[in-house]
Design a protein around this motif. Structure first.
Motif, short mmCIF file in Angstrom:
data_model
loop_
_atom_site.label_atom_id
_atom_site.label_comp_id
_atom_site.label_asym_id
_atom_site.label_seq_id
_atom_site.Cartn_x
_atom_site.Cartn_y
_atom_site.Cartn_z
N GLN B 60 0.87 -1.11 0.10
CA GLN B 60 0.23 -0.04 0.05
C GLN B 60 0.70 1.30 -0.06
OE1 GLN B 60 -3.08 0.58 3.01
NE2 GLN B 60 -4.29 0.66 1.37
N LYS B 61 2.04 1.26 0.50
CA LYS B 61 2.89 2.32 0.78
C LYS B 61 3.32 2.52 -0.78
CE LYS B 61 7.17 4.33 2.73
NZ LYS B 61 8.21 4.06 1.79
N MET B 62 3.59 1.65 -1.56
CA MET B 62 4.31 1.87 -2.85
C MET B 62 2.81 2.52 -3.57
SD MET B 62 6.14 -1.24 -5.32
CE MET B 62 7.18 -0.64 -6.24
N ALA B 63 1.86 1.92 -3.65
CA ALA B 63 0.78 2.41 -4.09
C ALA B 63 0.26 3.79 -3.86
CB ALA B 63 -0.54 1.29 -3.97
N ALA B 89 -6.99 5.84 2.70
CA ALA B 89 -5.64 5.16 3.30
C ALA B 89 -4.26 5.31 2.34
CB ALA B 89 -5.87 3.65 3.25
N LEU B 90 -4.66 5.41 1.04
CA LEU B 90 -3.69 5.91 0.03
C LEU B 90 -3.02 7.26 0.42
CD1 LEU B 90 -4.75 4.06 -3.31
CD2 LEU B 90 -2.95 3.50 -1.66
N LEU B 91 -3.95 8.25 0.46
CA LEU B 91 -3.50 9.55 0.84
C LEU B 91 -2.44 9.75 1.83
CD1 LEU B 91 -6.93 11.58 0.27
CD2 LEU B 91 -4.84 11.28 -1.35
N ASP B 92 -2.54 9.10 2.89
CA ASP B 92 -1.68 9.04 4.13
C ASP B 92 -0.23 8.66 3.69
OD1 ASP B 92 -2.99 9.61 6.32
OD2 ASP B 92 -2.92 7.65 7.22
N TRP B 93 -0.14 7.94 2.69
CA TRP B 93 1.28 7.72 2.00
C TRP B 93 2.07 8.89 1.23
CZ3 TRP B 93 3.74 4.30 4.92
CH2 TRP B 93 3.03 3.26 5.62
N MET B 94 1.10 9.85 0.99
CA MET B 94 1.67 11.00 0.14
C MET B 94 2.07 12.17 0.93
SD MET B 94 -1.14 10.88 -3.04
CE MET B 94 -1.97 9.19 -2.99
N GLU B 95 2.88 12.83 0.20
CA GLU B 95 3.12 14.52 0.68
C GLU B 95 1.85 15.14 0.55
OE1 GLU B 95 5.88 15.23 1.70
OE2 GLU B 95 7.24 13.58 0.85
N PRO B 96 1.56 15.92 1.61
CA PRO B 96 0.30 16.67 1.61
C PRO B 96 0.07 17.70 0.29
CG PRO B 96 1.62 17.30 3.53
CD PRO B 96 2.64 16.57 2.83
#
Lengths: 388, 388
Positions: B60-63, B89-96
Motif C-alpha cells: 500500500q505504501k508503494m501504491a 488510506a493511500l493519501l496517508d502515504w503521500m506528501e500533503p
C-alpha cells in the motif's frame, strides 16, 4: 526585507537611470539590488547600455555574480570590453559550472588566453572545459562533497565542518570507496538524526541514480524531474564520481529547451536575440522559412495561370484551382498542429517509449479524419447552387 | 545498483506483461521497480490497463507513492475503481501537496466523502484545499520546519532530531518569531558549520524571498528559477509562514506551463490527451481552429470566382487574384512566427517588463520589413515576361 514578487520596479528604475546617464544614482541602486535582478535587467538593454551598467558595478564579487547569472549572449556582450586579467578575476567569484559557460561564450582568441591564465592557477574550471556545453559534463559542478564509505555520521559532520571550500549547496553526501567509486548517497538530514557513532553505510541509500558526463543535458533534466532529485551525480564508466548536476542548473536547462522547442516551431533555428532592438536583424533571422512559403505560393499561381489560359480546360477545372488557397491554408495549419503536438510529445517524454512510429501513424490517422471532415464540408460548398 | 539512464526497458516490459495479462510476472517486476517509473508507464496505457496495473501493486505504501507521482488524468482514471476508504488510506502515504492534487482530481461526490473522512483525522491535507490548484497555496506543502528566533544552532539540530514528522526534504530552516512571523532563513549546512552555542539569528539571512498563497504558480516558478532557490516560503499578509513550495514542484510547474504554451500555439486550448488512443477524440479537439482557416479559404475563393466571372474585370485583376495563395500562405506563416516568439517572450519574462506594447510595435516593424522584402520579390515575379 523580502520581495513579495519579482522586483520589476527596480528593473524599470535601473533601465531608466542607465539610459539617462545618471551614473551615481545607478551605482547606488545597484548596491542595493540582488545580482539576479541586475542580470534580469540586462536582457532589456542594448549592448552599449549593458556594458555601461556592468561597468557601474563597483564591487568585484557582485560583478562576478552578475556575470554568472547572465544569459550566454549578454555575457558575451559584457565581456567584450574587459581585459583577460579582469575576466579571470571575475571567474574566481563564480561557481565552476557558471564560469565554464562564460568561457564557452568568449571569442576563441580571448578564450585561449583565459584558459592559459586559469591553468597557471590550477583551477577547477579548466577540468570542466573538456565536456561539451550541452552534456551532463558541461553543466555539472566538479566540487562535490564526498564521504569515505567507512566513516560514521559524526565523522561525516566534522568532515563537512573542516572543509573550507565553498560547496554549491550541500544537501546530499556522496559515499565513495577508496578508489573514488560511488557506493551510496545520504541526505544531510539523515546524518543529523542518527547518533554520531552510526556508520554512514548503514543509513545511506545504495541504489543511486547517476548519469554519464556524455549524457545530453535534456536527458539529465528528465531524470532529475522524474525522480524529484535535488542533484544527480556524474560518474565515469568505472563509477568514479566526477561531479554533480544540481537542480537549479536543471531548471535552467528545462527553460532553455522549452524556449528552443518554441523557436524551432517558428522556423527560427538560430538563437533569436529577443533583447535585440535591431528590426533588420530580427527580420533577417525570420526571412528564410518565409521564402519557402513564397515559392510554394508562386507555384500554385503558375498552376492556376496555366489552367485559366488553356481553352481546353473546362470551367470545373478552373473552379477546382480556386480551391488551392483552401487546401494550402488548411494543409499549413494541420502541419503546424502536428508539429506542435509532436514537439510537446518529445518534450514530455510521450514519444520516447516505443519510438516515434506509433506517434506518426496516429498523426496520419488524425490527418485522414480531419481531411475527410473538411473534404465533405468543402464539397458541399462546391456543389452549392452558385457553382453548378 | 544504479540506473545509468531512464529505465525505458522496464517500462516496455511492464506494458507488455499487463497487455498479455501475465499478472504474477507483472507483480514481481512491480516490486523491483521505482514508483516514479511505474507512474511513467501509466501514460502509455489505456484506462483499463492503467487500473489493472495499479491493482497489481501489492504494497500500500508503494501504491500511495505511485498515485502521488501520477499525472492528474491518470490519477483520475486509477481512483475511479477505488472505495473512499481505500483512497483515504493511500493519501496517508503521500506528501500533503500531492494528496491535494489527487483530491482535486476526484469527482465532486467522492471528493466530498474523502474530505469528510480526512476532517475526522484532523489532517494537514484539508487545510491546503482552500487554495486554487494553480496558486502558490495549491502547490505548497504545509509541513515546514521552523526554528524559534531565540534558538541556538545546537538547539536547532536537536529540534530537528526530535521531530518525528516526515518533512519533505529539509534544506532550509525558517526562523520565526513567537507569532509565527518569518524572520529569516538558514541552511542546514550553515547550522552545522557553526558552534552549537551560536545563536541562529547571527547566522541566518534576513532578506527572505517569500510569496503569497494567492500568487500564480507560474510567478512562483519564475522567482525560484531566477534566484536559484531550493524552496520558497509562502506567507500570509502578516508574514506568518503558511507553507513552502519546494523546487521539485516548481520543476513540474515549468514543464506543465511549457507544454500548455505549445498547445495554445497549435490552437488546442483543451488539455490534449496525448496518452489517449482515440483518433476521433484527438481530431475533435483540433477541428475548431481548422474551421476558421477553411472559412477564410472559401472567402478567398468567392473573391476569385467573382473576379473571373465579371467581364469588366481586366486580365491584370485576375492575375492579382492569382496571388491570393501567396498572400494567405505568407500571412499565415508570419502570424505563426509572431505568435511563437511572443509566447516565448512571455515564458522567458522578456515581455513582462515595460508591458507588451513595445513588443507589439517591434513585431509590427518586423512585419513591415518582411512585407516589403517579399512584396518586391513577388513584384519582380509578377512583372516577368510571362505575365506582361
Amino acid at each position: 526585507m523580502g520581495l513579495p514578487t519579482l522586483n520589476t520596479r527596480t528593473e524599470l528604475v535601473l533601465r531608466r537611470l542607465v539610459r539617462r546617464g545618471a551614473d551615481d544614482a545607478a551605482r547606488k541602486v545597484l548596491k542595493k539590488t540582488r545580482t539576479e535582478d541586475i542580470a534580469a535587467v540586462m536582457v532589456h538593454l542594448t549592448p552599449t547600455e549593458q556594458r555601461k551598467l556592468f561597468q557601474l558595478i563597483d564591487d568585484q564579487k557582485m560583478a562576478g555574480e552578475v556575470l554568472g547569472a547572465l544569459s550566454d549572449e549578454s555575457a558575451g556582450v559584457v565581456t567584450q570590453q574587459l581585459s583577460v586579467e579582469h575576466i579571470v578575476a571575475l571567474l574566481d567569484w563564480m561557481e565552476p559550472d557558471d564560469a565554464t559557460d562564460i568561457i564557452h561564450s568568449l571569442p576563441n582568441d580571448i578564450q585561449d588566453l583565459v584558459i592559459q591564465a586559469l591553468d597557471k592557477e590550477d583551477d577547477d574550471v579548466t577540468e570542466l572545459l573538456v565536456w561539451p556545453g550541452d552534456s551532463a559534463g558541461g553543466i555539472m559542478s566538479n566540487v562535490v562533497f564526498t564521504v569515505p564509505v567507512e566513516a560514521t555520521c559524526g565523522e561525516a559532520v566534522s568532515l563537512l565542518q573542516r572543509q573550507h571550500q565553498d560547496y554549491e549547496s550541500v544537501f546530499y553526501l556522496y559515499v565513495v570507496d577508496e578508489r573514488g567509486r560511488l557506493e551510496g548517497v545520504v541526505s544531510l538530514r539523515m546524518i543529523l538524526v542518527h547518533a554520531p557513532s552510526t556508520p554512514v553505510i548503514s543509513v545511506m541509500a545504495d541504489d543511486v541514480i547517476a548519469v554519464s558526463p556524455h549524457d545530453d543535458q535534456e536527458e539529465v533534466a528528465r531524470i532529475v524531474a522524474r525522480y524529484d532529485l535535488l542533484g544527480v551525480p556524474v560518474v565515469d564508466d568505472q563509477r568514479r564520481i566526477l561531479g554533480v548536476v544540481t537542480i537549479d542548473d536543471v531548471v535552467d536547462v528545462i527553460r532553455e529547451e522549452a524556449a528552443e522547442d518554441l523557436l524551432r516551431l517558428a522556423g527560427v533555428n538560430e538563437e533569436l536575440d529577443l533583447g535585440s532592438r535591431s528590426v533588420l536583424r530580427l527580420s533577417r533571422q525570420r526571412a528564410g522559412w518565409l521564402f519557402a512559403t513564397c515559392l510554394a505560393g508562386i507555384m500554385a499561381d503558375q498552376l492556376m495561370q496555366s489552367l485559366s489560359k488553356d481553352p481546353s480546360v473546362s470551367f470545373h477545372m478552373a473552379v477546382l484551382a480556386g480551391f488551392i488557397p483552401v487546401v494550402m491554408g488548411m494543409g499549413g495549419n494541420v502541419g503546424v498542429q502536428s508539429a506542435t503536438i509532436t514537439v510537446r510529445g518529445i518534450a514530455t517524454g510521450h514519444v520516447e517509449i516505443g519510438g516515434a512510429m506509433p506517434f506518426v501513424f496516429r498523426e496520419i490517422r488524425v490527418g485522414l479524419v480531419l481531411g475527410l471532415l473538411y473534404g465533405v464540408l468543402v464539397s458541399l460548398y462546391a456543389l452549392a447552387p452558385a457553382h453548378s
